[in-house]
Write a protein that holds these residues in place. Sequence first.
Motif, PDB file in Angstrom:
ATOM      1  N   UNK A  10       0.831  -1.202   0.000  1.00 36.45           N
ATOM      2  CA  UNK A  10       0.000   0.000   0.000  1.00 36.45           C
ATOM      3  C   UNK A  10       0.869   1.257   0.000  1.00 36.45           C
ATOM      4  N   UNK A  11       1.857   1.312   0.876  1.00 35.40           N
ATOM      5  CA  UNK A  11       2.684   2.508   0.965  1.00 35.40           C
ATOM      6  C   UNK A  11       3.585   2.679  -0.244  1.00 35.40           C
ATOM      7  N   UNK A  12       4.062   1.590  -0.822  1.00 32.65           N
ATOM      8  CA  UNK A  12       4.886   1.697  -2.026  1.00 32.65           C
ATOM      9  C   UNK A  12       4.061   2.264  -3.179  1.00 32.65           C
ATOM     10  N   UNK A  13       2.870   1.721  -3.367  1.00 36.57           N
ATOM     11  CA  UNK A  13       2.020   2.185  -4.467  1.00 36.57           C
ATOM     12  C   UNK A  13       1.506   3.602  -4.192  1.00 36.57           C
ATOM     13  N   UNK A  14       1.156   3.906  -2.962  1.00 36.26           N
ATOM     14  CA  UNK A  14       0.685   5.253  -2.631  1.00 36.26           C
ATOM     15  C   UNK A  14       1.778   6.290  -2.855  1.00 36.26           C
ATOM     16  N   UNK A  15       3.014   5.975  -2.481  1.00 33.81           N
ATOM     17  CA  UNK A  15       4.124   6.906  -2.719  1.00 33.81           C
ATOM     18  C   UNK A  15       4.288   7.167  -4.213  1.00 33.81           C
ATOM     19  N   UNK A  16       4.192   6.112  -5.018  1.00 33.12           N
ATOM     20  CA  UNK A  16       4.338   6.267  -6.468  1.00 33.12           C
ATOM     21  C   UNK A  16       3.207   7.098  -7.061  1.00 33.12           C
ATOM     22  N   UNK A  17       1.973   6.845  -6.632  1.00 35.20           N
ATOM     23  CA  UNK A  17       0.843   7.569  -7.221  1.00 35.20           C
ATOM     24  C   UNK A  17       0.815   9.035  -6.795  1.00 35.20           C
ATOM     25  N   UNK A  18       1.157   9.315  -5.545  1.00 40.31           N
ATOM     26  CA  UNK A  18       1.216  10.715  -5.108  1.00 40.31           C
ATOM     27  C   UNK A  18       2.306  11.469  -5.857  1.00 40.31           C
TER      28      UNK A  18
END
Length: 127
Positions: A10-18
């Motif tokens: 979740x945090x890896x993908x959220x960092x990328x999308x933000x």
Amino acid sequence: MNLEKVIFGFFIVLAATLNFGFVLGEIDNPAHHDIYELSAALIVSLIATVLKLGDRTHMGAVLLATSLVADLQMIAAAVVWAIAEHAYNLGEAPRVIASVVSLAGGAALANLISVVMLLAETINLRR
């Protein structure tokens, strides 16, 4: 389902999308790039980095390296923006925004590499 893996992903993908959301838009148009979005991307990226610290595998080391690159570039982008805003009163100048977005774009590439590696590791898992 492993809750730790879910939170990690979740945090890896959220960092990328933000980060991608911040970079998206005309590179020198301040209306397309929000300081709060850069701040959120940096905070989430730092959280993702902390979550990667415990993994002692080769894949974990490479994921940590990509995360550190993303953090370094986003910190540099935030510092450039802060110095331009507070020291020179040029925070919204197209040249400053272009520099900030360029640095954040490098971080977005590092985050993309992290996501691809996470997907590759997930696909290679065997039950």
